[in-house]
Scaffold this motif. Structure first.
Motif, PDB file in Angstrom:
ATOM      1  N   ALA A   1       0.836  -1.205   0.000  1.00 37.91           N
ATOM      2  CA  ALA A   1       0.000   0.000   0.000  1.00 37.91           C
ATOM      3  C   ALA A   1       0.867   1.250   0.000  1.00 37.91           C
ATOM      4  N   ALA A   2       1.912   1.250   0.830  1.00 34.33           N
ATOM      5  CA  ALA A   2       2.807   2.408   0.911  1.00 34.33           C
ATOM      6  C   ALA A   2       3.560   2.623  -0.408  1.00 34.33           C
ATOM      7  N   PHE A   3       3.996   1.542  -1.031  1.00 33.64           N
ATOM      8  CA  PHE A   3       4.691   1.618  -2.313  1.00 33.64           C
ATOM      9  C   PHE A   3       3.773   2.231  -3.376  1.00 33.64           C
ATOM     10  N   THR A   4       2.514   1.825  -3.373  1.00 28.31           N
ATOM     11  CA  THR A   4       1.543   2.383  -4.309  1.00 28.31           C
ATOM     12  C   THR A   4       1.340   3.865  -4.052  1.00 28.31           C
ATOM     13  N   GLY A   5       1.229   4.241  -2.768  1.00 25.01           N
ATOM     14  CA  GLY A   5       1.098   5.650  -2.421  1.00 25.01           C
ATOM     15  C   GLY A   5       2.303   6.468  -2.849  1.00 25.01           C
ATOM     16  N   LEU A   6       3.480   5.879  -2.732  1.00 25.72           N
ATOM     17  CA  LEU A   6       4.698   6.570  -3.145  1.00 25.72           C
ATOM     18  C   LEU A   6       4.724   6.781  -4.658  1.00 25.72           C
ATOM     19  N   LEU A   7       4.431   5.727  -5.420  1.00 22.04           N
ATOM     20  CA  LEU A   7       4.446   5.871  -6.879  1.00 22.04           C
ATOM     21  C   LEU A   7       3.290   6.713  -7.398  1.00 22.04           C
ATOM     22  N   ALA A   8       2.237   6.882  -6.593  1.00 22.75           N
ATOM     23  CA  ALA A   8       1.140   7.771  -6.997  1.00 22.75           C
ATOM     24  C   ALA A   8       1.612   9.213  -7.090  1.00 22.75           C
ATOM     25  N   GLN A   9       2.686   9.536  -6.390  1.00 22.40           N
ATOM     26  CA  GLN A   9       3.199  10.906  -6.408  1.00 22.40           C
ATOM     27  C   GLN A   9       4.048  11.183  -7.655  1.00 22.40           C
ATOM     28  N   VAL A  10       4.393  10.125  -8.391  1.00 25.30           N
ATOM     29  CA  VAL A  10       5.066  10.287  -9.675  1.00 25.30           C
ATOM     30  C   VAL A  10       3.959  10.461 -10.704  1.00 25.30           C
ATOM     31  N   ALA A  11       3.726  11.693 -11.119  1.00 23.38           N
ATOM     32  CA  ALA A  11       2.542  11.961 -11.928  1.00 23.38           C
ATOM     33  C   ALA A  11       2.796  13.002 -13.009  1.00 23.38           C
ATOM     34  N   VAL A  12       2.072  12.825 -14.100  1.00 19.13           N
ATOM     35  CA  VAL A  12       1.966  13.830 -15.147  1.00 19.13           C
ATOM     36  C   VAL A  12       0.539  14.355 -15.053  1.00 19.13           C
ATOM     37  N   PRO A  13       0.372  15.623 -14.679  1.00 18.23           N
ATOM     38  CA  PRO A  13      -0.993  16.112 -14.474  1.00 18.23           C
ATOM     39  C   PRO A  13      -1.782  16.221 -15.780  1.00 18.23           C
ATOM     40  N   LEU A  14      -2.896  15.538 -15.819  1.00 13.46           N
ATOM     41  CA  LEU A  14      -3.882  15.642 -16.890  1.00 13.46           C
ATOM     42  C   LEU A  14      -5.239  15.733 -16.214  1.00 13.46           C
ATOM     43  N   TRP A  15      -6.194  16.306 -16.888  1.00 12.31           N
ATOM     44  CA  TRP A  15      -7.539  16.332 -16.334  1.00 12.31           C
ATOM     45  C   TRP A  15      -8.438  15.522 -17.247  1.00 12.31           C
ATOM     46  N   PRO A  16      -9.317  14.714 -16.736  1.00 11.54           N
ATOM     47  CA  PRO A  16      -9.670  14.516 -15.333  1.00 11.54           C
ATOM     48  C   PRO A  16      -8.862  13.427 -14.640  1.00 11.54           C
ATOM     49  N   VAL A  17      -8.038  12.682 -15.404  1.00  6.95           N
ATOM     50  CA  VAL A  17      -7.286  11.568 -14.826  1.00  6.95           C
ATOM     51  C   VAL A  17      -5.800  11.785 -15.109  1.00  6.95           C
ATOM     52  N   PRO A  18      -4.963  11.942 -14.067  1.00  5.74           N
ATOM     53  CA  PRO A  18      -3.527  12.124 -14.308  1.00  5.74           C
ATOM     54  C   PRO A  18      -2.856  10.793 -14.658  1.00  5.74           C
ATOM     55  N   ILE A  19      -1.721  10.890 -15.323  1.00  4.11           N
ATOM     56  CA  ILE A  19      -0.887   9.709 -15.554  1.00  4.11           C
ATOM     57  C   ILE A  19       0.007   9.569 -14.325  1.00  4.11           C
ATOM     58  N   THR A  20      -0.056   8.410 -13.667  1.00  2.00           N
ATOM     59  CA  THR A  20       0.724   8.227 -12.438  1.00  2.00           C
ATOM     60  C   THR A  20       1.474   6.895 -12.452  1.00  2.00           C
ATOM     61  N   GLY A  21       2.335   6.750 -11.474  1.00  2.00           N
ATOM     62  CA  GLY A  21       3.051   5.500 -11.283  1.00  2.00           C
ATOM     63  C   GLY A  21       2.251   4.459 -10.512  1.00  2.00           C
ATOM     64  N   GLN A  22       1.046   4.833 -10.080  1.00  2.00           N
ATOM     65  CA  GLN A  22       0.215   3.898  -9.298  1.00  2.00           C
ATOM     66  C   GLN A  22       0.000   2.583 -10.014  1.00  2.00           C
ATOM     67  N   THR A  23      -0.330   2.651 -11.288  1.00  2.00           N
ATOM     68  CA  THR A  23      -0.669   1.413 -11.985  1.00  2.00           C
ATOM     69  C   THR A  23       0.522   0.468 -12.065  1.00  2.00           C
ATOM     70  N   LEU A  24       1.727   1.023 -12.224  1.00  2.00           N
ATOM     71  CA  LEU A  24       2.918   0.173 -12.187  1.00  2.00           C
ATOM     72  C   LEU A  24       3.042  -0.490 -10.822  1.00  2.00           C
ATOM     73  N   ALA A  25       2.818   0.282  -9.768  1.00  2.00           N
ATOM     74  CA  ALA A  25       2.882  -0.274  -8.414  1.00  2.00           C
ATOM     75  C   ALA A  25       1.859  -1.384  -8.227  1.00  2.00           C
TER      76      ALA A  25
END
Length: 196
Positions: free
Chosen positions: A33-57
Motif C-alpha cells: 500500500a505504501a509503495f503504491t502511495g509513493l508511486l502515486a506521487q510520480v505523476a503527469v498532471p492531466l484532467w480529469p485523470v492524471p498519468i501516475t506510477g500507481q498502476t505500475l505499483a
C-alpha cells in the motif's frame, strides 16, 4: 505455509524472499500500500485523470504478493487514502477522491492486483511474455472499472469517456506492463540463483 498466514495459494516472489507468516503478510500488505502511495506521487498532471506510477505499483504488488495479499494491499491503500493518508495522486486524500472521476481506477486497482496475483500464483510472472500478458490483463481490469465510473461521475458519453480516460493512457499502460514484465521475471531469476 504457516497456519497463521492469511495468504493462500501457490508460491509468489514475496514467499521466495521472506518466510511466510502472519507478521510478514501484514508487513507486505502495508508495504505494498505504501509503495503504491509513493508511486502515486510520480505523476503527469492531466484532467480529469492524471498519468501516475500507481498502476505500475499495482502490477508489481499484485504479482509479488499474490492474489489475496495483493487485494488486501490495494484495499488498504484505498481505505487509508479515504480516511486521510495523503497518498492518492497529487498527495490527495479523502472520500471525495473515491467519489470523483478517478475513484473507479482506485477501486479497479483492487481487482487488478487480485488478477495479476492470481496469475502470478500460476507462474505467469516467471517469463517475460506471460508476465506481460498478465500485466496487460491487470491494466485492462483497472480501465474496465475506471471508465464507467469516470463516465458516471462526469456525465460523459462513450467517446468523451474514451478520450478522457483511455486513449491518453494506452501507450503508458503498455510501457508500464513491459517494465513490470522485465522486473518480475528478472527478480525470479535472481532469487533462483541465490537459492542454489
Amino acid at each position: 505455509m504457516s497456519a497463521q498466514s492469511p495468504a493462500v495459494g501457490r508460491i509468489t516472489l514475496a514467499d521466495r524472499l521472506v518466510t511466510r507468516s502472519l507478521a510478514t503478510d501484514i508487513a507486505l500488505v502495508a508495504g505494498g500500500a505504501a509503495f503504491t502511495g509513493l508511486l502515486a506521487q510520480v505523476a503527469v498532471p492531466l484532467w480529469p485523470v492524471p498519468i501516475t506510477g500507481q498502476t505500475l505499483a499495482v502490477l508489481l504488488v499484485g504479482s509479488t504478493l499474490g492474489a489475496l495479499r495483493g487485494v488486501l494491499s490495494m484495499a488498504l491503500y484505498a481505505v487509508l487514502g479515504v480516511v486521510g493518508v495523503p497518498w492518492f495522486s497529487d498527495a490527495a486524500s479523502g472520500w471525495h477522491v473515491i467519489a470523483g472521476p478517478t475513484g473507479g481506477y482506485i477501486i479497479g486497482f483492487i481487482a487488478a492486483a487480485g488478477l495479476t496475483g492470481w496469475l502470478a500464483q500460476r507462474a505467469w510472472d516467471r517469463k517475460v511474455l506471460g508476465a506481460f500478458v498478465s500485466f496487460l490483463a491487470g491494466t485492462g481490469v483497472t480501465f474496465a472499472v475506471g471508465l464507467p465510473w469516470l463516465a458516471a461521475s462526469l456525465g460523459l458519453n462513450l467517446e468523451q469517456t474514451l478520450q478522457a480516460g483511455l486513449y491518453p493512457f494506452i501507450i503508458g499502460g503498455i510501457i508500464k506492463a513491459l517494465l513490470a514484465a522485465g522486473i518480475i521475471p528478472l527478480a525470479w531469476r535472481l532469487t533462483s540463483r541465490r537459492s542454489r
